[in-house]
Motif scaffolding. Structure first.
Motif, PDB file in Angstrom:
ATOM      1  N   UNK A  94      41.864  20.838  45.855  1.00 26.13           N
ATOM      2  CA  UNK A  94      40.520  20.660  45.892  1.00 26.13           C
ATOM      3  C   UNK A  94      39.380  21.468  46.798  1.00 26.13           C
ATOM      4  N   UNK A  95      40.110  22.096  48.027  1.00 27.52           N
ATOM      5  CA  UNK A  95      39.007  22.722  48.318  1.00 27.52           C
ATOM      6  C   UNK A  95      39.078  24.270  48.588  1.00 27.52           C
ATOM      7  N   UNK A  96      40.531  24.720  47.803  1.00 28.80           N
ATOM      8  CA  UNK A  96      40.841  25.719  47.828  1.00 28.80           C
ATOM      9  C   UNK A  96      40.350  26.649  46.164  1.00 28.80           C
ATOM     10  N   UNK A  97      40.327  25.134  45.489  1.00 31.63           N
ATOM     11  CA  UNK A  97      39.227  26.103  44.278  1.00 31.63           C
ATOM     12  C   UNK A  97      38.379  26.426  44.729  1.00 31.63           C
ATOM     13  N   UNK A  98      37.574  25.485  45.801  1.00 28.25           N
ATOM     14  CA  UNK A  98      36.129  25.579  45.944  1.00 28.25           C
ATOM     15  C   UNK A  98      35.454  27.124  46.410  1.00 28.25           C
ATOM     16  N   UNK A  99      36.542  27.702  47.424  1.00 26.54           N
ATOM     17  CA  UNK A  99      36.173  28.715  47.908  1.00 26.54           C
ATOM     18  C   UNK A  99      37.051  30.201  47.603  1.00 26.54           C
ATOM     19  N   UNK A 100      36.457  31.078  47.526  1.00 22.01           N
ATOM     20  CA  UNK A 100      36.291  32.440  47.277  1.00 22.01           C
ATOM     21  C   UNK A 100      37.602  33.189  48.443  1.00 22.01           C
ATOM     22  N   UNK A 101      38.268  33.839  47.285  1.00 16.14           N
ATOM     23  CA  UNK A 101      39.257  34.261  48.520  1.00 16.14           C
ATOM     24  C   UNK A 101      38.659  35.825  49.399  1.00 16.14           C
ATOM     25  N   UNK A 102      39.263  36.178  50.318  1.00 17.03           N
ATOM     26  CA  UNK A 102      38.700  36.919  51.082  1.00 17.03           C
ATOM     27  C   UNK A 102      39.177  38.371  50.700  1.00 17.03           C
ATOM     28  N   UNK A 103      40.054  38.728  50.091  1.00 14.58           N
ATOM     29  CA  UNK A 103      40.167  40.135  49.496  1.00 14.58           C
ATOM     30  C   UNK A 103      40.099  39.921  48.145  1.00 14.58           C
ATOM     31  N   UNK A 104      40.336  41.354  47.568  1.00 19.22           N
ATOM     32  CA  UNK A 104      40.292  41.490  46.301  1.00 19.22           C
ATOM     33  C   UNK A 104      41.528  42.405  45.780  1.00 19.22           C
ATOM     34  N   UNK A 105      42.461  42.652  44.337  1.00 18.57           N
ATOM     35  CA  UNK A 105      43.056  43.767  44.411  1.00 18.57           C
ATOM     36  C   UNK A 105      43.728  43.430  43.301  1.00 18.57           C
ATOM     37  N   UNK A 106      45.038  44.173  43.435  1.00 16.23           N
ATOM     38  CA  UNK A 106      45.475  43.657  42.313  1.00 16.23           C
ATOM     39  C   UNK A 106      46.443  42.447  42.158  1.00 16.23           C
ATOM     40  N   UNK A 158      47.473  32.543  43.313  1.00 16.59           N
ATOM     41  CA  UNK A 158      47.480  34.292  43.373  1.00 16.59           C
ATOM     42  C   UNK A 158      46.255  34.263  43.534  1.00 16.59           C
ATOM     43  N   UNK A 159      45.310  33.681  43.128  1.00 15.70           N
ATOM     44  CA  UNK A 159      43.613  33.798  43.360  1.00 15.70           C
ATOM     45  C   UNK A 159      43.468  34.461  45.602  1.00 15.70           C
ATOM     46  N   UNK A 160      44.195  33.888  45.847  1.00 13.65           N
ATOM     47  CA  UNK A 160      44.576  34.557  47.076  1.00 13.65           C
ATOM     48  C   UNK A 160      45.479  35.721  47.869  1.00 13.65           C
ATOM     49  N   UNK A 161      46.258  35.714  46.771  1.00 14.63           N
ATOM     50  CA  UNK A 161      47.076  36.688  47.219  1.00 14.63           C
ATOM     51  C   UNK A 161      47.029  38.056  46.731  1.00 14.63           C
ATOM     52  N   UNK A 162      45.883  39.030  46.730  1.00 10.73           N
ATOM     53  CA  UNK A 162      44.954  40.340  46.818  1.00 10.73           C
ATOM     54  C   UNK A 162      45.893  41.301  46.988  1.00 10.73           C
ATOM     55  N   UNK A 163      46.555  41.908  46.260  1.00 10.15           N
ATOM     56  CA  UNK A 163      47.962  43.298  46.956  1.00 10.15           C
ATOM     57  C   UNK A 163      49.249  43.270  46.954  1.00 10.15           C
ATOM     58  N   UNK A 164      50.373  43.769  47.603  1.00  9.32           N
ATOM     59  CA  UNK A 164      51.524  43.539  47.608  1.00  9.32           C
ATOM     60  C   UNK A 164      52.272  42.754  48.259  1.00  9.32           C
ATOM     61  N   UNK A 165      53.457  41.853  47.886  1.00  4.76           N
ATOM     62  CA  UNK A 165      53.641  41.201  49.154  1.00  4.76           C
ATOM     63  C   UNK A 165      54.499  41.868  50.011  1.00  4.76           C
ATOM     64  N   UNK A 166      54.361  41.421  51.187  1.00  4.87           N
ATOM     65  CA  UNK A 166      55.200  41.191  52.392  1.00  4.87           C
ATOM     66  C   UNK A 166      56.257  40.307  51.773  1.00  4.87           C
ATOM     67  N   UNK A 167      57.683  41.080  51.510  1.00  6.23           N
ATOM     68  CA  UNK A 167      58.945  40.444  50.908  1.00  6.23           C
ATOM     69  C   UNK A 167      59.943  40.473  51.731  1.00  6.23           C
ATOM     70  N   UNK A 168      59.319  40.834  52.854  1.00  5.82           N
ATOM     71  CA  UNK A 168      61.014  41.493  53.590  1.00  5.82           C
ATOM     72  C   UNK A 168      60.093  40.218  54.233  1.00  5.82           C
TER      73      UNK A 168
END
Ligand code: PLP
Length: 403
Positions: free
Chosen positions: A232-244, A262-272
């Motif tokens: 309920x909180x995460x849905x209300x706040x905008x992300x810090x980063x925008x991108x792919x 995913x709304x909060x996970x812009x850019x390529x992941x630190x998969x390692x």
């Protein structure tokens, strides 16, 4: 023996690592998991449709579920991958700044926060003309809970608080803090950087609204962390980063974002880092958190008892409940000198302000020495530390070492 780095020597001496509050070392299984990823199936998660990509994507989402279970969250989409505690806190702080904080509002933190959980809120208050309310702690390092209770009001928009102090080692009464805030419908963010490794975090039990932690403080690689937030909180706040990766659809002038996480996970992941975090949790689970806790708590008791015998040593805080960390000063010896001399003897501790300058000011200090053992440390290593500290005192007295 699971930790390759602990077998090395430093200046020809056996290496004794007692700086685990800064970062923990990695067991071989974690190093192997990361190296296998880059050797066998490296790909850009959630992007392409080929074999490697499907494999890494499944591993990443599997890690999300593992973390969900580890902290006892209700849904995997409430687990967001970040760079670490600092980024997780900044994400929430940014979101609150954009949506909830108005002039005259109040944000509650404590006097013992790491800069990561102080400066973001402080800067929001400055720019939004809001008020930062600080829960004080007494000289033992315990929060003054009566003051906290009196602080909460309709103006309070969030309480952001550390679970365990990275300098004092205080284990704060976090459940009580959360319950009191919830009576007034105020959300609570918990900085779990120092507590996550001890498996005392259960978000369902605590009922916290946000939880932030870093992989590198729990035997995983650096550069990976987690933000847990209630839907309920995460849905209300905008992300810090925008991108792919976080875009559902876009035009040149507008965009719709994907759903959580995913709304909060812009850019390529630190998969390692993510794969390493999964392996680290598995490693800790295999040893057993109860075994770790029992061993570490006995080791801490021994450490404190032995330190108490050193002439001129003063503890920075003697909290009623302590986990993982003890800090001190020794009369007439600058803390950096102690750390440098110990280093020459192969012993790694930390000196300085520990990213908590206001906390140190409470004790009129600029610097102190911090020792933070983990389950791979031994009583014999503590004995070596104590001998080294006694030697340090003698060197300092003989040479008049002052700077
Ligand atoms: N909060 C606390 C209590 C910490 O001890 C630390 C790191 O030492 C942080 C936040 C910041 O963690 P990171 O640098 O991994 O983002």
């Amino acid at each position: 023996s699971d930790f390759p780095i602990l077998k090395r020597t430093v200046y020809g001496k056996p290496f004794i690592y007692l700086d685990n509050a800064a970062t923990t070392q990695l067991p071989f299984t974690v190093i192997q998991a990361v190296s296998e990823l880059y050797k066998d199936y490296n790909a850009n998660v959630h992007r392409s449709l080929h074999y490697l990509n499907r494999k890494t994507t499944a591993l990443l989402e599997g890690t999300r579920e593992k973390i969900q279970k580890f902290i006892n969250a209700s849904n995997p989409y409430e687990i967001i991958f970040t760079r670490g505690t600092t980024e997780s806190i900044n994400m929430v702080a940014h979101g609150f700044k954009e949506v909830f904080i108005e002039p005259g509002d109040e944000i509650v933190v404590t006097e013992m926060e790491h800069h990561s959980n102080l400066i973001p809120w402080q800067q929001i208050c400055k720019s939004k003309k809001a008020l930062l309310k600080i829960i004080p702690f007494d000289d033992n390092g315990n929060l003054v809970m009566d003051v906290y209770e009196g602080m909460l009001s309709k103006k309070t928009k969030i309480v952001a608080i550390t679970h365990v102090s990275n300098v004092l080692g205080t284990l704060n009464p976090i459940k009580k803090i959360i319950d009191l805030a919830h009576i007034k419908d105020i959300p609570v963010l918990v900085d779990a950087a120092q507590s996550i490794r001890h498996k005392i975090v259960d978000v369902a039990h605590l009922d916290c609204d946000f939880l932030c932690f870093s992989g590198h403080k729990m035997m995983a690689p650096s550069g990976i962390g987690v933000l847990y937030g209630k839907k309920r909180w995460l849905e209300k706040i905008p992300p810090l980063s925008y991108g792919g990766g976080m875009i559902e659809s876009s035009t040149l002038y507008d965009a719709q974002f994907k759903a959580l996480p995913y709304k909060f996970e812009a850019g390529t992941y630190n998969t390692g880092g993510i794969i390493g975090l999964k392996a680290a949790i598995t490693y800790l689970e295999d040893i057993g958190f109860e075994n770790i806790q029992a061993y570490e708590s006995a080791l801490m008791d021994y450490l404190i008892e032995r330190l108490s015998s050193i002439k001129g040593l003063k503890f920075v805080g003697t909290p009623s409940q302590r986990i993982g960390v003890v800090s001190f000063v020794i009369e007439d010896i600058p803390s950096d000198d102690i750390a440098i001399i110990l280093d020459q003897m192969g012993i790694a501790v930390r000196s300085g302000h520990h990213c908590a300058i206001p906390l140190l000011k409470h004790y009129n200090l600029d610097s102190c020495v911090r020792v933070s053992p983990a389950f791979y440390n031994t009583k014999e290593e503590i004995d070596t530390l104590i001998e080294a500290l006694i030697k340090t005192s003698n060197i300092s007295k003989n040479k008049g070492l002052k700077s």
